[in-house]
Design an enzyme around this catalytic site. Structure first.
Site: not given
Lengths: 172, 191
Positions: B110, B135, B71
């Site tokens: 992230h 998210d 990701s």
């Protein structure tokens, strides 16, 4: 003379040592090169296309145009894998004294020595569903993260716009 | 002194010397075995001390994490090792952070894309560089932002591909036993 396990042990240990030394050299080299780097960039705010309230309490949305130009040649060295460019809008609002939002980002690969904004990227959206964008004093800042092959992730601010005042009311 | 006593005395003395030497050898062997075991325990203790020291320096409960998904590509790929620091008081847009949410066991790596700070408790929104959406769907129910306490640390250092060992051992747990067993045997039987 020496057993297989001893030979294997020496081989693994020596290889690991060489690898660690090589990594340390790369990290030191990129750190020194970073000190010499002198990237040039400009970012300018174009216009506020629209500022409107989204339906179903999804917050507000603003569309703005901007122009950016950056010469990143001096930032590249043997240990730089990517340069992550992103435009951050920073503003204050009635509820929060500091708001930041990434409104545009781009990974710049090796071999891309310069970067100019294309018309497709000139319009970008800024969303807010915790507060209001109306009457906000906004600054757009072009930031860069130097993503290495190995080592520290360095961050730098390349350019920023003048302070822009959003209107008191939504636009049509 | 009889003639018989004179003839048997050297044999008896030699037998006593041999027994003494053997008992000394047995004692030395036990001592060496004990030293090998202590060496192994020292290795484990050193590893534990280094790990706890890293936690104390970084102020993060997990100072080293492995990227498990794609990701954050292309900047960070599966198998990359990240060193974290939780010393940064004021996080900003663009920081790569590792956070935990209540309904997920594995922490997520992230990037922060929004910050809203009222001076008391900042709120953060994150998104993977390779993801289209933010998210919010990963957070706990009815949670739209992360708080500072959810964040395990900020990524400050990258080492590529080293974490693939962890991923392989996670996918094949028996390999972990084999590798740890092999390394332990190497220390125990090593010269």
């Amino acid at each position: 003379m020496h057993s297989t396990s001893v030979r294997f042990n020496v081989l693994v240990t020596t290889s690991l040592t060489y690898l660690i030394v090589l990594h340390a050299f790369c990290i030191l080299y990129s750190w020194l090169k970073r000190l010499e780097a002198n990237p040039q960039a400009t970012v300018s705010f174009g216009s506020l296309v629209s500022l409107k309230k989204l339906p179903n309490q999804l917050g507000e949305s603003a569309v703005v145009t901007f122009q950016l130009d950056a010469d990143l040649q001096s930032m590249w060295n043997l240990n730089v894998k990517y340069i992550y460019l992103y435009l951050v809008a920073e503003y204050s609002s009635p509820r929060f004294r500091r708001n930041q939002a990434t409104v545009w980002d781009r990974y710049v690969e090796r071999g891309s020595s310069s970067f100019s904004a294309f018309p497709f990227y000139n319009s970008l959206g800024l969303h807010n569903f915790v507060d209001t964008l109306r009457n906000a004093s906004m600054i757009f800042r072009l930031e860069a993260d130097i993503i290495p092959f190995v080592g520290f992730v360095f961050h730098t601010t390349l350019a920023e716009t003048m302070e822009i005042q959003f209107p008191l009311e939504y636009t049509l | 002194m009889s003639h018989r006593d004179v003839n048997t005395r050297p044999v008896v003395e030699e037998k006593k010397t041999t027994e003494t030497v053997l008992s000394w050898k047995k004692w030395l062997l036990k001592r060496e075995s004990l030293l090998q075991v202590l060496n192994l325990l020292l290795v484990f203790a050193s590893a534990l001390v280094i790990w706890k020291g890293a936690i104390a320096v970084s102020l993060s409960e997990s100072p080293v994490v492995v990227v498990l998904s794609g990701s954050m590509e292309p900047g960070m790929r599966r198998g990359d090792l990240l060193v974290l620091s939780n010393r940064t008081k004021q996080l900003r847009c663009g920081d790569i952070v590792v956070y935990k949410v209540q309904n997920r066991e594995i922490p997520i790596v992230h990037r922060i894309i929004e910050v809203h700070d009222d001076g008391n408790e900042p709120l953060y929104l994150t998104k993977g560089d390779n993801n289209f959406f933010d998210d919010r769907s990963l957070y706990s129910p009815n949670t739209f932002f992360l708080r500072r306490g959810d964040i395990v640390g900020k990524s400050i250092f990258i080492v590529r591909w080293v974490g693939m060992v962890t991923i392989i051992m996670k996918e094949h747990p028996f390999l972990k036993l084999i590798i740890v067993g092999f390394l332990s045997l190497t220390v125990l039987l090593g010269e």
